[in-house]
Motif scaffolding. Structure first.
Motif, PDB file in Angstrom:
ATOM      1  N   ARG A  45       0.815  -1.218   0.000  1.00 46.75           N
ATOM      2  CA  ARG A  45       0.000   0.000   0.000  1.00 46.75           C
ATOM      3  C   ARG A  45       0.843   1.260   0.000  1.00 46.75           C
ATOM      4  N   CYS A  46       2.154   1.120   0.141  1.00 44.62           N
ATOM      5  CA  CYS A  46       3.045   2.275   0.301  1.00 44.62           C
ATOM      6  C   CYS A  46       3.884   2.485  -0.958  1.00 44.62           C
ATOM      7  N   ARG A  47       3.929   3.721  -1.414  1.00 50.43           N
ATOM      8  CA  ARG A  47       4.773   4.098  -2.540  1.00 50.43           C
ATOM      9  C   ARG A  47       5.692   5.223  -2.098  1.00 50.43           C
ATOM     10  N   VAL A  48       6.984   5.035  -2.280  1.00 49.99           N
ATOM     11  CA  VAL A  48       7.965   6.046  -1.894  1.00 49.99           C
ATOM     12  C   VAL A  48       8.484   6.722  -3.153  1.00 49.99           C
ATOM     13  N   HIS A  49       8.332   8.035  -3.223  1.00 52.83           N
ATOM     14  CA  HIS A  49       8.783   8.825  -4.366  1.00 52.83           C
ATOM     15  C   HIS A  49      10.064   9.564  -3.981  1.00 52.83           C
ATOM     16  N   ASN A  50      11.141   9.320  -4.701  1.00 53.90           N
ATOM     17  CA  ASN A  50      12.398  10.020  -4.448  1.00 53.90           C
ATOM     18  C   ASN A  50      12.362  11.349  -5.190  1.00 53.90           C
ATOM     19  N   ALA A  51      12.009  12.410  -4.475  1.00 55.43           N
ATOM     20  CA  ALA A  51      11.843  13.717  -5.117  1.00 55.43           C
ATOM     21  C   ALA A  51      11.887  14.817  -4.072  1.00 55.43           C
ATOM     22  N   ASP A  52      12.148  16.021  -4.545  1.00 54.73           N
ATOM     23  CA  ASP A  52      12.039  17.210  -3.698  1.00 54.73           C
ATOM     24  C   ASP A  52      10.559  17.509  -3.505  1.00 54.73           C
ATOM     25  N   ILE A  53      10.129  17.661  -2.265  1.00 55.51           N
ATOM     26  CA  ILE A  53       8.707  17.803  -1.965  1.00 55.51           C
ATOM     27  C   ILE A  53       8.107  19.041  -2.623  1.00 55.51           C
ATOM     28  N   VAL A  54       8.852  20.138  -2.690  1.00 52.26           N
ATOM     29  CA  VAL A  54       8.330  21.359  -3.299  1.00 52.26           C
ATOM     30  C   VAL A  54       8.061  21.142  -4.785  1.00 52.26           C
ATOM     31  N   ALA A  55       9.023  20.547  -5.488  1.00 53.98           N
ATOM     32  CA  ALA A  55       8.856  20.280  -6.912  1.00 53.98           C
ATOM     33  C   ALA A  55       7.763  19.247  -7.149  1.00 53.98           C
ATOM     34  N   TRP A  56       7.714  18.227  -6.301  1.00 56.94           N
ATOM     35  CA  TRP A  56       6.714  17.164  -6.466  1.00 56.94           C
ATOM     36  C   TRP A  56       5.308  17.719  -6.302  1.00 56.94           C
ATOM     37  N   LEU A  57       5.104  18.567  -5.302  1.00 58.54           N
ATOM     38  CA  LEU A  57       3.787  19.158  -5.075  1.00 58.54           C
ATOM     39  C   LEU A  57       3.383  20.082  -6.215  1.00 58.54           C
ATOM     40  N   ALA A  58       4.347  20.836  -6.729  1.00 58.80           N
ATOM     41  CA  ALA A  58       4.053  21.744  -7.835  1.00 58.80           C
ATOM     42  C   ALA A  58       3.567  20.965  -9.051  1.00 58.80           C
ATOM     43  N   GLU A  59       4.248  19.871  -9.353  1.00 62.08           N
ATOM     44  CA  GLU A  59       3.861  19.064 -10.510  1.00 62.08           C
ATOM     45  C   GLU A  59       2.527  18.364 -10.270  1.00 62.08           C
ATOM     46  N   ALA A  60       2.371  17.782  -9.074  1.00 58.61           N
ATOM     47  CA  ALA A  60       1.144  17.037  -8.782  1.00 58.61           C
ATOM     48  C   ALA A  60      -0.082  17.935  -8.800  1.00 58.61           C
ATOM     49  N   SER A  61       0.043  19.129  -8.240  1.00 54.71           N
ATOM     50  CA  SER A  61      -1.101  20.036  -8.153  1.00 54.71           C
ATOM     51  C   SER A  61      -1.438  20.677  -9.491  1.00 54.71           C
ATOM     52  N   ALA A  62      -0.465  20.691 -10.416  1.00 55.55           N
ATOM     53  CA  ALA A  62      -0.686  21.299 -11.725  1.00 55.55           C
ATOM     54  C   ALA A  62      -1.370  20.350 -12.705  1.00 55.55           C
TER      55      ALA A  62
END
Length: 241
Positions: free
Chosen positions: A132-149
Motif C-alpha cells: 500500500r506504500c509508494r515512496v517517491h524520491n523527489a524534492d517535496i516542493v517540486a513534487w507538489l508543484a507538478e502534482a497540483s498542476a
C-alpha cells in the motif's frame, strides 16, 4: 527527509551501547549525511547535526493519528500523503490504521530510502515494502508543484508534512514555499473533500497559524510534550475557504 536539527552536544547522556557508523554519503543538499547505530537505536546526522533517531517518534506518530482522527466519521479507504520518509514512523502510523488504503511518501534523499532496505528498515517494519506504500524520491516542493498542476490531480484524505523543523526553521532551501500562500494553494488542490492537512513544527509559529486561519475554516493546534525542550507543535487544517 523529515528533520529534527539539534546541536551534536549529547542529547542522550546515558550510555546506550557501542556507536557504529554504518554509512557516510553526500546528501542531495551537499551535506555529509551519516547513518549510525547506537546500541539498539539508529541516528541520522547531516554535517554534524542530529536530524532524527529511532528512540521515540511520538510527535510524528501523533501528527498522523490526529489527522486521521479529524476525518469525517465513516471515512474509509483513506489515501495519505507524507512529506518525508525519515525513519519511517509517520508512514508506519498511517499504514497501521485500518482506514488507510494507500500511503504516498515523498523523500528527498535516495540514501535514506536505500537505508530502509537494510537495518534502518527494522525501526518501522520496512514500510516501503508494504504494497500500500509508494515512496517517491523527489524534492517535496517540486513534487507538489507538478502534482497540483495536473489537470485531474490525485487527491488525498490526509496530507502530513514533516519535512522541516517548522515554518520558521526550514532546513532545505526553498522549503519555505510550503508554508506560504502559493504552497498552501497547491496543497489545497490535492486535498480530497473533507480532507485534513497537517504540519509538524519544533515550536509554535503564530504567524503561520494566522495564515492557516485565513485559508481554512477549521484550524487546530496540538502541542506534543517531548522529553527535552519545548513541546512540538502540530497544525491541523481542514475545510478550505
Amino acid at each position: 527527509m523529515n528533520q529534527r536539527t539539534r546541536d551534536l552536544a549529547p542529547v542522550h547522556p546515558e550510555p546506550e551501547g557501542e556507536t557504529v557508523t554504518l554509512a557516510r554519503v553526500t546528501g542531495e543538499t551537499g551535506g555529509d549525511l551519516v547513518l549510525r547505530r547506537v546500541g539498539a537505536h539508529y541516528e541520522i546526522y547531516s554535517n554534524g547535526l542530529f536530524l532524527m533517531d529511532t528512540r521515540d517518534g511520538t510527535s510524528e506518530r501523533e501528527m498522523v493519528r490526529e489527522s486521521l482522527a479529524a476525518l469525517p466519521a465513516g471515512r474509509s479507504h483513506a489515501r495519505v500523503l507524507v512529506g518525508g520518509l525519515g525513519v519511517g514512523f509517520s508512514a508506519r502510523e498511517a499504514l497501521d490504521d485500518p482506514r488507510v488504503s494507500r500511503v504516498d511518501v515523498v523523500e528527498l534523499e535516495p540514501q535514506v530510502i536505500a537505508w530502509h532496505d537494510d537495518e534502518l528498515g527494522e525501526a518501522a517494519d520496512y514500510v516501503h515494502r508494504d504494497p500500500r506504500c509508494r515512496v517517491h524520491n523527489a524534492d517535496i516542493v517540486a513534487w507538489l508543484a507538478e502534482a497540483s498542476a495536473a489537470e485531474k490531480p490525485s487527491r488525498y484524505d490526509v496530507i502530513c508534512l514533516d519535512t522541516d523543523n517548522g515554518p520558521d526553521w526550514t532546513v532545505v532551501e526553498n522549503n519555505n514555499r510550503l508554508y506560504e500562500e502559493a504552497g498552501l494553494a497547491q496543497l489545497t488542490r490535492l486535498m480530497a473533500p473533507g480532507g485534513v492537512l497537517s504540519f509538524w513544527s519544533a515550536n509554535a509559529v503564530d504567524s503561520f497559524e494566522e495564515l492557516l486561519r485565513t485559508r481554512f475554516a477549521s484550524v487546530e493546534v496540538v502541542e506534543v510534550v517531548v522529553a527535552r525542550g519545548i513541546p512540538d507543535t502540530v497544525y491541523l487544517a481542514s475545510d478550505p475557504r
